[in-house]
Design a protein around this motif. Structure first.
Motif, short mmCIF file in Angstrom:
data_model
loop_
_atom_site.label_atom_id
_atom_site.label_comp_id
_atom_site.label_asym_id
_atom_site.label_seq_id
_atom_site.Cartn_x
_atom_site.Cartn_y
_atom_site.Cartn_z
N THR A 110 0.84 -1.20 0.00
CA THR A 110 0.00 0.00 0.00
C THR A 110 0.88 1.24 0.00
O THR A 110 0.68 2.16 -0.80
CB THR A 110 -0.92 0.03 1.24
N LEU A 111 1.86 1.26 0.89
CA LEU A 111 2.75 2.42 1.02
C LEU A 111 3.64 2.57 -0.21
O LEU A 111 3.78 3.66 -0.76
CB LEU A 111 3.59 2.29 2.29
N MET A 112 4.23 1.46 -0.66
CA MET A 112 5.14 1.52 -1.79
C MET A 112 4.42 1.81 -3.10
O MET A 112 4.99 2.41 -4.01
CB MET A 112 5.97 0.24 -1.89
N GLY A 113 3.16 1.42 -3.17
CA GLY A 113 2.37 1.73 -4.37
C GLY A 113 2.23 3.23 -4.56
O GLY A 113 2.32 3.72 -5.69
N LEU A 114 2.03 3.95 -3.47
CA LEU A 114 1.92 5.41 -3.58
C LEU A 114 3.27 6.02 -3.92
O LEU A 114 3.37 6.86 -4.82
CB LEU A 114 1.39 6.01 -2.29
N LEU A 173 8.03 6.58 4.32
CA LEU A 173 7.10 5.53 3.90
C LEU A 173 7.84 4.24 3.55
O LEU A 173 7.37 3.14 3.86
CB LEU A 173 6.24 5.98 2.72
N THR A 174 9.00 4.36 2.91
CA THR A 174 9.80 3.18 2.57
C THR A 174 10.28 2.47 3.83
O THR A 174 10.22 1.24 3.92
CB THR A 174 10.98 3.57 1.67
N ALA A 175 10.73 3.24 4.82
CA ALA A 175 11.17 2.64 6.08
C ALA A 175 10.00 1.95 6.79
O ALA A 175 10.16 0.84 7.33
CB ALA A 175 11.78 3.71 6.98
N MET A 176 8.84 2.57 6.76
CA MET A 176 7.66 1.95 7.37
C MET A 176 7.31 0.66 6.65
O MET A 176 7.02 -0.36 7.29
CB MET A 176 6.47 2.92 7.34
N ALA A 177 7.35 0.69 5.32
CA ALA A 177 7.03 -0.51 4.53
C ALA A 177 8.00 -1.65 4.85
O ALA A 177 7.58 -2.80 5.02
CB ALA A 177 7.05 -0.18 3.04
N ARG A 178 9.27 -1.33 4.96
CA ARG A 178 10.26 -2.36 5.30
C ARG A 178 10.00 -2.93 6.69
O ARG A 178 10.14 -4.13 6.91
CB ARG A 178 11.66 -1.78 5.23
N ALA A 179 9.66 -2.06 7.62
CA ALA A 179 9.42 -2.51 8.98
C ALA A 179 8.19 -3.41 9.06
O ALA A 179 8.19 -4.39 9.80
CB ALA A 179 9.25 -1.31 9.91
N PHE A 180 7.16 -3.11 8.30
CA PHE A 180 5.92 -3.88 8.36
C PHE A 180 6.01 -5.18 7.57
O PHE A 180 5.30 -6.13 7.87
CB PHE A 180 4.73 -3.07 7.85
N LYS A 232 13.09 18.15 -1.42
CA LYS A 232 13.66 17.50 -0.23
C LYS A 232 12.55 16.96 0.66
O LYS A 232 12.69 15.88 1.25
CB LYS A 232 14.54 18.47 0.55
N PHE A 233 11.47 17.68 0.77
CA PHE A 233 10.33 17.21 1.56
C PHE A 233 9.77 15.93 0.95
O PHE A 233 9.48 14.97 1.67
CB PHE A 233 9.25 18.29 1.63
N ARG A 234 9.65 15.89 -0.36
CA ARG A 234 9.15 14.69 -1.04
C ARG A 234 10.10 13.51 -0.79
O ARG A 234 9.65 12.40 -0.51
CB ARG A 234 9.02 14.97 -2.54
N ASN A 235 11.41 13.76 -0.85
CA ASN A 235 12.38 12.70 -0.57
C ASN A 235 12.26 12.21 0.87
O ASN A 235 12.35 11.01 1.13
CB ASN A 235 13.81 13.19 -0.83
N LEU A 236 12.05 13.12 1.80
CA LEU A 236 11.86 12.75 3.20
C LEU A 236 10.63 11.87 3.35
O LEU A 236 10.67 10.83 4.02
CB LEU A 236 11.73 14.00 4.07
N MET A 237 9.52 12.27 2.74
CA MET A 237 8.29 11.47 2.84
C MET A 237 8.48 10.10 2.21
O MET A 237 8.00 9.09 2.75
CB MET A 237 7.11 12.19 2.16
N ALA A 238 9.19 10.02 1.09
CA ALA A 238 9.46 8.73 0.45
C ALA A 238 10.30 7.85 1.36
O ALA A 238 10.04 6.64 1.49
CB ALA A 238 10.16 8.94 -0.89
N GLU A 239 11.30 8.43 2.01
CA GLU A 239 12.14 7.65 2.93
C GLU A 239 11.35 7.15 4.13
O GLU A 239 11.52 6.02 4.57
CB GLU A 239 13.34 8.47 3.39
#
Length: 127
Positions: A10-14, A93-100, A84-91
């Motif tokens: 779900t997160l990585m799809g966005l 969400l990616t970290a959350m996806a990896r954790a889940f 930079k904000f977009r890169n932060l948000m991507a990081e």
């Protein structure tokens, strides 16, 4: 606040839908940029980031969240421009996806937060 179920996909799809992700993060950037100078100061980020993605929680201490914000400012600088904000948000969400991982997650989130945007994005994709 609303309870929702999602997975790492779900997160990585966005995040992988560059056009949608840029549009959504630009909208959040505009909301957080209180002084309208085209940059997010540490103060603006601290005031609004928790609404976008859950950085703070009832169980985290102020010291713990200070460490999170300090790491963000160290990595991305004291003034975040939209890219930079977009890169932060991507990081984040990616970290959350990896954790889940691949397991479904049930979480209480902001009804207009980034995770709910990912859930809505996925439902529009017909998944």
């Amino acid at each position: 606040m609303i309870e929702t179920v999602f997975t790492s996909q779900t997160l990585m799809g966005l995040v992988s839908d560059k056009k949608s992700f840029e549009s959504i993060t630009n909208d959040y950037f505009q909301i957080l940029d209180l002084d309208r100078d085209g940059m997010l100061s540490p103060s603006e980020l601290r005031q609004g980031l928790n609404r976008v993605v859950a950085v703070e929680s009832e169980v985290a201490s102020g010291v713990e969240t200070d460490h999170v914000y300090n790491a963000i400012f160290e990595r991305f600088g004291d003034k975040l421009v939209p890219a930079k904000f977009r890169n932060l948000m991507a990081e984040i969400l990616t970290a959350m996806a990896r954790a889940f991982g691949n397991s479904p997650v049930i979480m209480v989130v902001h009804h207009d937060g980034l995770i709910m945007k990912a859930v809505h994005h996925e439902s529009k994709q017909g998944k």
